[in-house]
Design an enzyme around this catalytic site. Structure first.
Site, mmCIF file in Angstrom:
data_model
loop_
_atom_site.group_PDB
_atom_site.id
_atom_site.type_symbol
_atom_site.label_atom_id
_atom_site.label_comp_id
_atom_site.label_asym_id
_atom_site.label_seq_id
_atom_site.Cartn_x
_atom_site.Cartn_y
_atom_site.Cartn_z
ATOM 1 N N PRO A 103 36.749 56.980 -20.158
ATOM 2 C CA PRO A 103 35.579 56.097 -20.173
ATOM 3 C C PRO A 103 35.492 55.357 -18.835
ATOM 4 O O PRO A 103 36.518 55.020 -18.222
ATOM 5 C CB PRO A 103 35.872 55.111 -21.308
ATOM 6 C CG PRO A 103 37.006 55.690 -22.069
ATOM 7 C CD PRO A 103 37.787 56.547 -21.129
ATOM 8 N N LYS A 104 34.292 55.111 -18.387
ATOM 9 C CA LYS A 104 34.083 54.288 -17.189
ATOM 10 C C LYS A 104 33.972 52.837 -17.665
ATOM 11 O O LYS A 104 32.906 52.374 -18.066
ATOM 12 C CB LYS A 104 32.830 54.713 -16.432
ATOM 13 C CG LYS A 104 32.648 53.982 -15.109
ATOM 14 C CD LYS A 104 31.432 54.510 -14.364
ATOM 15 C CE LYS A 104 31.279 53.773 -13.036
ATOM 16 N NZ LYS A 104 30.988 52.343 -13.212
ATOM 17 N N VAL A 105 35.091 52.151 -17.635
ATOM 18 C CA VAL A 105 35.155 50.793 -18.152
ATOM 19 C C VAL A 105 34.272 49.887 -17.303
ATOM 20 O O VAL A 105 34.331 49.914 -16.064
ATOM 21 C CB VAL A 105 36.609 50.287 -18.171
ATOM 22 C CG1 VAL A 105 36.671 48.866 -18.704
ATOM 23 C CG2 VAL A 105 37.469 51.220 -19.011
#
Length: 554
Positions: free
Chosen positions: A121-123
């Site tokens: 995931p692209k936090v």
């Protein structure tokens, strides 16, 4: 994380939506400068003050728009978006940032010749470098411009999510994301809820209190000088005491697997906001060769926009049956959650006047209830303000526009549509389009001219064949048989609540305001409306027409 490479964001533009504006060189210079200045203000507030003045996706789209304009009108120097973001502390290893993809085709192209790719995931938080000596936290540095940043060590020592002492006395440097902790956060449903700006603001403060510090989490996404293999790096970080990222890290063999994880994390509850996924090659160059620009070995695949930046082409003013004016913005088509949006309502004249959205402006739109386009704000105003003919609200009310005279076309058409609709005479096969055609051919000069139309006359109108004309005549004839009370509603009688209605026009027309107010459920305002309705000359003329046509009750 807004990277140093935001100017090199990778967008696969839809050709139909990416044509160049019809500007002169002078006009182009004004618009490009205006947008650049706006982006500069956003950058300065975000990177220097820790304040987010615009949603990240609107920032990305604005930057994309600026790059498109520069391609259309070359010659204007590019301004570095992170010029105010650098700090006094140099990064031992540069933050590379990420190129950003939005279209599936671009992701497939990126994956085509790559092997050993992982997805995470692209936090949605703020990037940080953490430096350890003999296993003890020595320094925390903000991302800054990727080359140097601010010293965040004091705040980092208060954040429990950042290990202060590692499980082993190692010297190492890690890069990761400080994020705001969320409970069961579903990105597709809730969006980013300003989580990134929250963390940026807190880390920009001189002091963090205990509650603020406990609200911040850490997601380590790279160990630049760690093991060569991605899986080994993940295991090594977990063994050192960093929060495990393996549950959010998976190898992908092809586009379908990458898409599966992207959709999964977009719709699954997570402890942080995320704005996409990151695809990383297993192998990458040595850390000393990293530069503050988007690398070839990693890329971000963003989630669908929750907000879209749309250019206003035209402002139309729709006037409803009761005289309510609703401005509707015609837009240069944009994609929003896989839908093409071409227009959006400003909901009311008062709100449009407050926003002052005009042709050439760029507005933010989102989806209300995941289906209805909603106008959120004006993001960028055109340098030249377009002149607009705005209808005067005083000219339109419940008793205006009984004929399609100049300026009354919209309200008159709304009256006709109401008359034939379910709430009116319930005419089958008769709707908005029917009345539009009849208006275009000047067959309607008032609300009841259709009573005299026959099949032969209708058949001579373009768009009405013999069969459709026969159906219309049947509908017109059936309307004549509707009950008196239904005719009153069709004409636009104000709501009467629990009032007892006589079965003849003459009896109702003789009531004065006081008599109406004596009826149950009728207050002073509604009584005045009812009295005015029955005394309006245009309405009286319509009642005369219906009486002459033999309609029951008139």
């Amino acid at each position: 994380m807004r990277s140093l490479l935001v100017l090199l964001l990778i967008f696969i533009a839809m050709p139909a939506f990416a044509d160049c504006p019809a500007w002169t060189t002078v006009e182009a210079q004004k618009e490009i400068t205006s947008l650049q200045n706006q982006i500069n203000r956003w950058d300065d507030a975000y990177h220097r003050e820790g304040r987010s003045l615009v949603a990240d996706e609107l920032y990305d789209q604005s930057l994309q728009r600026l790059n498109e304009w520069r391609e259309c009108f070359p010659g204007d120097p590019t301004t570095e978006p992170l010029r105010t973001a650098s700090g006094p502390v140099a990064h031992p290893v540069a933050h590379t940032g990420l190129g950003k993809l939005h279209e599936a085709e671009a992701v497939e192209a990126w994956l085509r010749d790559r092997k050993d790719v992982w997805v995470q995931p692209k936090v949605d938080g703020v990037a940080v470098t953490l430096i350890y000596r003999d296993g003890i936290l020595q320094q925390a540095i903000s991302r800054g411009d990727g080359i140097s940043g601010q010293d965040w060590t004091s705040s980092a020592r208060k954040i429990a999510a950042i290990p202060q002492r590692l499980a082993q006395p190692a010297d190492l440097l890690v890069q990761g994301e400080l994020y705001w902790r969320l409970d069961e956060h579903v990105q597709a449903r809730s969006g980013s809820v300003n989580a990134r700006a929250t963390v940026a603001g807190l880390m920009g403060r001189a002091e963090l209190d205990a509650d603020q510090a406990n609200g911040i989490g850490l997601f380590v996404w790279d160990w630049p000088q760690g093991p060569a293999g991605f899986s080994e790096r993940l295991s090594g970080l977990a063994a050192l005491g960093f929060a495990p990222t393996k549950p959010y890290s998976h190898p992908v063999a092809d586009f379908a697997e990458a898409q599966k994880w992207r959709d999964h994390w977009y719709r699954t509850a997570l402890p942080f906001a995320s704005d996409g996924v990151v695809l990383r090659q297993n192998q990458r160059p040595p850390a000393e060769r990293w530069q503050a620009r988007a690398p070839y070995w990693a890329v971000a695949w963003k989630y669908p926009f929750a907000k879209a930046l749309a250019e206003v082409r035209k402002v139309n003013f729709k006037i409803g049956r009761t005289g309510r004016i609703t401005p509707v913005l015609e837009l240069k088509p944009v994609m929003l959650d896989d839908r093409v949006i071409k227009r959006v309502s400003a909901t009311s004249l008062k709100r449009w006047q407050a926003l002052d959205a005009r042709p050439g402006d760029h507005v933010a739109i989102s989806l209300a209830g995941l289906t209805i386009p909603r106008l959120d704000s004006v993001v960028l105003r055109a340098s030249a303000r377009a002149d607009i003919r705005v209808p005067d609200a005083a000219d339109f009310h419940a008793l205006s526009c009984w004929q399609p005279t100049l300026g009354c076309e919209s309200q008159f058409l709304a009256r006709m549509t109401w008359l034939s609709g379910k709430q009116g005479l319930a005419m089958r096969n008769v709707g908005h389009g029917t009345w539009e055609k009849l208006l275009e051919t000047r067959r309607l000069s008032n609300l009841l001219d259709w009573l005299t139309l026959d099949a032969s006359e209708l058949a001579n109108i373009d768009g009405f064949g013999e069969r459709s004309s026969a159906r219309l005549v049947t509908s017109f004839q059936s309307a004549r048989e509707r009950p008196f009370a239904q005719w009153l509603k069709a004409l636009g009688l104000p709501p009467t609540g629990q009032a007892q209605l006589a079965d003849s026009w003459q009896a109702l027309a003789q009531r004065d305001t006081e008599q109406w107010q004596a009826e149950p459920g009728i207050g002073p305002g509604r009584a005045a409306q009812l009295s005015a309705f029955f005394r309006d000359p245009q309405v009286v003329a319509l009642s005369d027409t219906l009486r002459a046509a033999g309609i029951n009750g008139f």
